[in-house]
Design an enzyme around this catalytic site. Sequence first.
Site, PDB file in Angstrom:
ATOM      1  N   SER A 100     -13.080 -17.678   8.964  1.00  0.00           N
ATOM      2  CA  SER A 100     -14.032 -16.611   9.246  1.00  0.00           C
ATOM      3  C   SER A 100     -14.499 -15.964   7.944  1.00  0.00           C
ATOM      4  O   SER A 100     -14.988 -16.650   7.067  1.00  0.00           O
ATOM      5  CB  SER A 100     -13.378 -15.603  10.197  1.00  0.00           C
ATOM      6  OG  SER A 100     -14.335 -14.861  10.887  1.00  0.00           O
ATOM      7  N   ASP A 128     -18.995 -21.315  18.695  1.00  0.00           N
ATOM      8  CA  ASP A 128     -18.225 -20.247  18.049  1.00  0.00           C
ATOM      9  C   ASP A 128     -18.975 -18.932  18.234  1.00  0.00           C
ATOM     10  O   ASP A 128     -20.140 -18.818  17.852  1.00  0.00           O
ATOM     11  CB  ASP A 128     -18.081 -20.568  16.559  1.00  0.00           C
ATOM     12  CG  ASP A 128     -17.138 -19.616  15.828  1.00  0.00           C
ATOM     13  OD1 ASP A 128     -17.153 -18.400  16.131  1.00  0.00           O
ATOM     14  OD2 ASP A 128     -16.406 -20.091  14.951  1.00  0.00           O
ATOM     15  N   HIS A 186     -13.379 -19.613  18.163  1.00  0.00           N
ATOM     16  CA  HIS A 186     -13.612 -19.294  16.762  1.00  0.00           C
ATOM     17  C   HIS A 186     -12.690 -20.126  15.888  1.00  0.00           C
ATOM     18  O   HIS A 186     -11.480 -20.073  16.041  1.00  0.00           O
ATOM     19  CB  HIS A 186     -13.349 -17.801  16.561  1.00  0.00           C
ATOM     20  CG  HIS A 186     -13.714 -17.284  15.214  1.00  0.00           C
ATOM     21  ND1 HIS A 186     -14.817 -17.717  14.510  1.00  0.00           N
ATOM     22  CD2 HIS A 186     -13.120 -16.353  14.430  1.00  0.00           C
ATOM     23  CE1 HIS A 186     -14.885 -17.062  13.362  1.00  0.00           C
ATOM     24  NE2 HIS A 186     -13.858 -16.246  13.283  1.00  0.00           N
TER      25      HIS A 186
END
Length: 518
Positions: free
Chosen positions: A235, A460, A488
């Site tokens: 991320s 995602d 994710h």
Amino acid sequence: MKRAVALLLVIALVLTGVGIAALTVIGRGDTPTDPRSVPTTTPQPGANDAPRPALARFYSQTLSWDWCRGGRLCSTLEVPLDYRRPHGETIELAVLKVPAAEPGSRIGSLVVDPGGPGAPATDYADSAATPGAVFRAPVLDAYDVVGMDPRGTGASAPVDCLSDDELDAYIAQDPDPDTAAEVDTFTGFVDEIGRGCAELSGDLAAHVTTVEAARDMDVLRSTLGESTLTYYGASYGTELGATYADLFPDRVGRLVLDGAVDVALSSREQTLQQAAGFETALRAYVQDCVDDGDCVLGDSLEAGLARVKQLLDDTDAEPLPTSGDRDLAVGNAFYGIVLPLYSADYWPALTAGLKQALGGDGTLLLRFSDLYASRGDDGYPDNSSEAFYAISCLDDPWSIPASEVPANLGDFEEASPTFGDVFAWGLTSCGGIQAESSEPTRDITAAGAAPIVVIGTTRDPATPYAWAQSLADQLESGVLISRDGDGHTGYTEGSDCVDEAVDGFFLDGTVPEDGLSC
């Protein structure tokens, strides 16, 4: 991305047939003693070479490791508060290492960062010791997994911006204010959090940029004795890793950037695309619920989406009671719904929370909101919510005034009929920041770096797949792996194709085929 929703906070959800039964809390206390000797490593040639002489004392420092958390190793790293003034004030950063499970097969150190920005990397490294939680067993056998809380986060000179009570109110407020009173509250917090960071954190508030955190990572690399950095970032951790690669291309080893951020997008476009990403994830969840039959949200996709939106509206009008002494306010309801969308594994928990809330009890959704904000039963054990604001807005202070939000609503409602207004109001979030970064913006290309693996997942919610495609293109040596799926990030998320490619890269240096589709 930098406005409405933090990208990845470290959570561990234990699911039962009716939802979340427990929360695995990562231990924070040190063990007083450990009978084993602390393992040592020999620095690789050139590992301690500093990029400029004034930084030599930081690059040549020796980390003093102590056993902690029942089998981990903990230390602190000293770095300059301001890299322009290396002889000035310094700060200490918390470091945690999980030694390689098979010391005889050890390859080196693998540095990790879970994202946020704001999530403690020490906790992430700690949780990574369990095979499958972050890495598979062969990687854990071969690498020391190392997490360093980025500056301003966790136990690394944490920034402070609001009291716990103020933070509760900040998260609980209507993220889509639709009355004059709610707009006043919302804009009041925009000013209050910016003012609070400057007043409570002092000079530190101006020195928690991603660029400075990347410089810290190079000091860490040196003190670990590694001539190049092996790294897994998820991320926002992909933005940190890409920034590192751009600053230190000759120090890039085996870098994997999973759930990638498009570092070239404007803040408005990032926010707009993330709104669309969460709408896509919500639709996938609702359709799955409907397809399974007897869905609590109704018997069609459109009915389910409408019921979620109505629940938010109803909670805005009247917060729901819970089993504790706090009600579920509309802000908590929004974050409570958003969090389980990060992974399809959490969809049964979301169903349980929605069923309970539709029955008039907000307990589970409040629990999910607290997990999202890293809130414990007695307050906040870390500062991830405040660090998210401080880092994001220092990196990019762009914002719009509240008066301009209505002109943006159309675009955001088109991207996300359910959540769009929330994301549009998020464009105002950095309007009150008072700290000013000393680091110029960068066009990130990592020219001259070794191959960098970038992973994107097609549905995602937090970092849309297009972002991974874009980042892989921007990085001169980017190699894209695509995972067709929900949730994710892509590694250890159920795809043997992705897992084997990443393991091969970490263990053997085998660079995956660019464009590998899994």
